[in-house]
Write a protein that holds these residues in place. Structure first.
Motif, PDB file in Angstrom:
ATOM      1  N   PHE A   1       0.276  24.884 -15.891  1.00 26.75           N
ATOM      2  CA  PHE A   1       0.985  24.124 -14.868  1.00 26.75           C
ATOM      3  C   PHE A   1       2.361  24.737 -14.610  1.00 26.75           C
ATOM      4  O   PHE A   1       3.048  25.112 -15.567  1.00 26.75           O
ATOM      5  CB  PHE A   1       1.182  22.673 -15.321  1.00 26.75           C
ATOM      6  N   PRO A   2       2.789  24.833 -13.346  1.00 26.62           N
ATOM      7  CA  PRO A   2       4.138  25.336 -13.077  1.00 26.62           C
ATOM      8  C   PRO A   2       5.184  24.463 -13.784  1.00 26.62           C
ATOM      9  O   PRO A   2       5.114  23.240 -13.735  1.00 26.62           O
ATOM     10  CB  PRO A   2       4.264  25.220 -11.553  1.00 26.62           C
ATOM     11  N   ALA A   3       6.139  25.110 -14.429  1.00 31.67           N
ATOM     12  CA  ALA A   3       7.176  24.390 -15.177  1.00 31.67           C
ATOM     13  C   ALA A   3       8.526  24.459 -14.489  1.00 31.67           C
ATOM     14  O   ALA A   3       9.548  24.110 -15.076  1.00 31.67           O
ATOM     15  CB  ALA A   3       7.287  24.947 -16.591  1.00 31.67           C
ATOM     16  N   GLU A   4       8.542  24.908 -13.239  1.00 34.70           N
ATOM     17  CA  GLU A   4       9.779  24.991 -12.472  1.00 34.70           C
ATOM     18  C   GLU A   4       9.455  24.894 -10.996  1.00 34.70           C
ATOM     19  O   GLU A   4       8.320  25.105 -10.575  1.00 34.70           O
ATOM     20  CB  GLU A   4      10.512  26.303 -12.765  1.00 34.70           C
ATOM     21  N   ALA A   5      10.461  24.550 -10.203  1.00 35.09           N
ATOM     22  CA  ALA A   5      10.274  24.481  -8.758  1.00 35.09           C
ATOM     23  C   ALA A   5      10.034  25.875  -8.205  1.00 35.09           C
ATOM     24  O   ALA A   5      10.530  26.866  -8.742  1.00 35.09           O
ATOM     25  CB  ALA A   5      11.498  23.855  -8.110  1.00 35.09           C
ATOM     26  N   LYS A   6       9.279  25.964  -7.114  1.00 36.58           N
ATOM     27  CA  LYS A   6       8.942  27.278  -6.571  1.00 36.58           C
ATOM     28  C   LYS A   6       9.331  27.435  -5.092  1.00 36.58           C
ATOM     29  O   LYS A   6       8.725  28.194  -4.360  1.00 36.58           O
ATOM     30  CB  LYS A   6       7.452  27.537  -6.750  1.00 36.58           C
ATOM     31  N   PHE A   7      10.361  26.705  -4.651  1.00 34.52           N
ATOM     32  CA  PHE A   7      10.761  26.778  -3.257  1.00 34.52           C
ATOM     33  C   PHE A   7      11.240  28.186  -2.921  1.00 34.52           C
ATOM     34  O   PHE A   7      12.251  28.683  -3.435  1.00 34.52           O
ATOM     35  CB  PHE A   7      11.880  25.770  -2.987  1.00 34.52           C
ATOM     36  N   LEU A   8      10.484  28.859  -2.079  1.00 35.93           N
ATOM     37  CA  LEU A   8      10.788  30.198  -1.578  1.00 35.93           C
ATOM     38  C   LEU A   8      10.867  31.263  -2.674  1.00 35.93           C
ATOM     39  O   LEU A   8      11.489  32.302  -2.490  1.00 35.93           O
ATOM     40  CB  LEU A   8      12.100  30.187  -0.776  1.00 35.93           C
ATOM     41  N   ARG A   9      10.261  31.007  -3.828  1.00 36.19           N
ATOM     42  CA  ARG A   9      10.257  32.043  -4.865  1.00 36.19           C
ATOM     43  C   ARG A   9       9.055  31.839  -5.774  1.00 36.19           C
ATOM     44  O   ARG A   9       8.476  30.760  -5.849  1.00 36.19           O
ATOM     45  CB  ARG A   9      11.541  32.031  -5.688  1.00 36.19           C
TER      46      ARG A   9
END
Length: 329
Positions: A22-30
């Motif tokens: 599971f993603p453990a950080e935000a991924k806005f534009l990256r």
């Protein structure tokens, strides 16, 4: 053999190198660089009519395994086979058909029920969704399911808040049985119940298995509860299996230090009984975002050596049909 325990020739369910990150950080534009490795290479098999108990501490990934098998979650990688058919990538109509064969009973018998639906409507909903019955036939089949799980037919018109915790769990079991599944994933199905009610629920699971030939993946943090119902036990730690074998072998001759620690957590019938200090795990569970190198249990293991910190142990057969992943065995 290394890597995983061997599968039966024709297993009902086979899980091969299953991963879920599971993603453990935000991924806005990256791009995402950190992931929680909830399930990180799990393999096992389950035969028709068998109960495999999956046990481990909270956060080890065992419930995620259950949700992956039911396909409430899609695997990051790995394969799931039901009767030899790969179901990891099923979509739409094929996935709907698959769920007739594989059902789930959730941990919380209250939050898993719709408070606006009567118990009868809740249990009968699968017949409507799958087009298997309608009208009076649904009511008749729901009544039969209520009989089977030990509820009265007149309770079909009641709402969830009018039932006790044990009765609500029976409603959840009745719904899971509605489509005549071959496999039920029972995710901590008795942990929210009183001890006396737990025994009733476990007995109900056992009776239904004997009557219907069901297979169970029985998930729990309590190895003592798992021991009452399972044929085999698989022990999970930080996303990986560390031991798997027949119930009697695991409970009486635990091989992995983590399994031994779980056994130490079971209350002793004699308070004067001395515990083996070497079997007691130290500290807290490591992060699933940055799991330890080598053996994931080594930061807590009282027996750990330098090799344990650097080299990941492979699952291997230590005794007949009894497997463990530990350098020290």
């Amino acid at each position: 053999m290394t890597g995983q325990s061997p599968a039966p020739e024709n297993p009902l369910l086979e899980v091969r190198d299953l991963h879920k990150h599971f993603p453990a950080e935000a991924k806005f534009l990256r791009a995402v660089k950190l992931f929680t490795r909830a399930v990180d290479g799990v393999s096992f098999s389950l035969e028709a009519g068998e109960t495999l108990g999956l046990v481990g501490e909270s956060g080890c990934g065992k419930s995620t395994v259950g949700r992956l098998i039911v396909r409430l979650l899609k695997p990051t990688s790995g394969a799931l086979y039901l009767h030899g058919r790969n179901v990891a990538e099923l979509k739409a109509a094929a996935l709907k058909s698959y769920r007739r064969d594989v059902q789930i009973v959730f941990q919380d018998p209250y939050s898993s029920l719709n408070p606006r639906m009567t118990a009868g409507a809740f249990v009968g909903e699968p017949f409507i969704v799958h087009g298997l019955a309608k009208g009076a036939e649904i009511k008749q089949r729901v009544g039969e399911l209520f009989d089977r799980v030990g509820l009265r037919r007149e309770q079909m018109s009641r709402y969830p808040h009018e039932f006790s915790g044990g009765q609500r769990q029976r409603i959840g079991i009745a719904r899971a049985l509605a489509l005549s599944p071959q496999l039920i994933v029972a995710d901590e199905p008795v942990s929210a119940l009183d001890v006396s009610v737990q025994a009733q629920a476990i007995n109900l699971f056992a009776d239904l298995q004997a009557e219907l030939g069901l297979a169970y993946l029985f998930i729990s943090h309590d190895i003592a509860v798992v021991g009452h119902i399972s044929h085999r036990i698989a022990v999970m730690y930080l996303g990986k299996l560390v031991e798997i074998g027949a119930k009697h072998a695991v409970l009486t001759q635990a091989l992995h230090p983590y399994t031994q620690a779980l056994m130490q957590s079971v209350p002793a019938p004699d308070p004067r009984l001395k515990r083996a200090r070497s079997a007691v795990a130290r500290g807290e569970v490591s992060s699933a975002i940055r799991p330890p190198s080598g053996c994931r249990f080594h930061p807590r293991c009282p027996l750990a050596e330098e090799r344990c910190k650097a080299e990941e142990p492979m699952m291997r057969e230590i005794q007949t049909a009894h497997f463990a992943a530990c350098h020290l065995i």
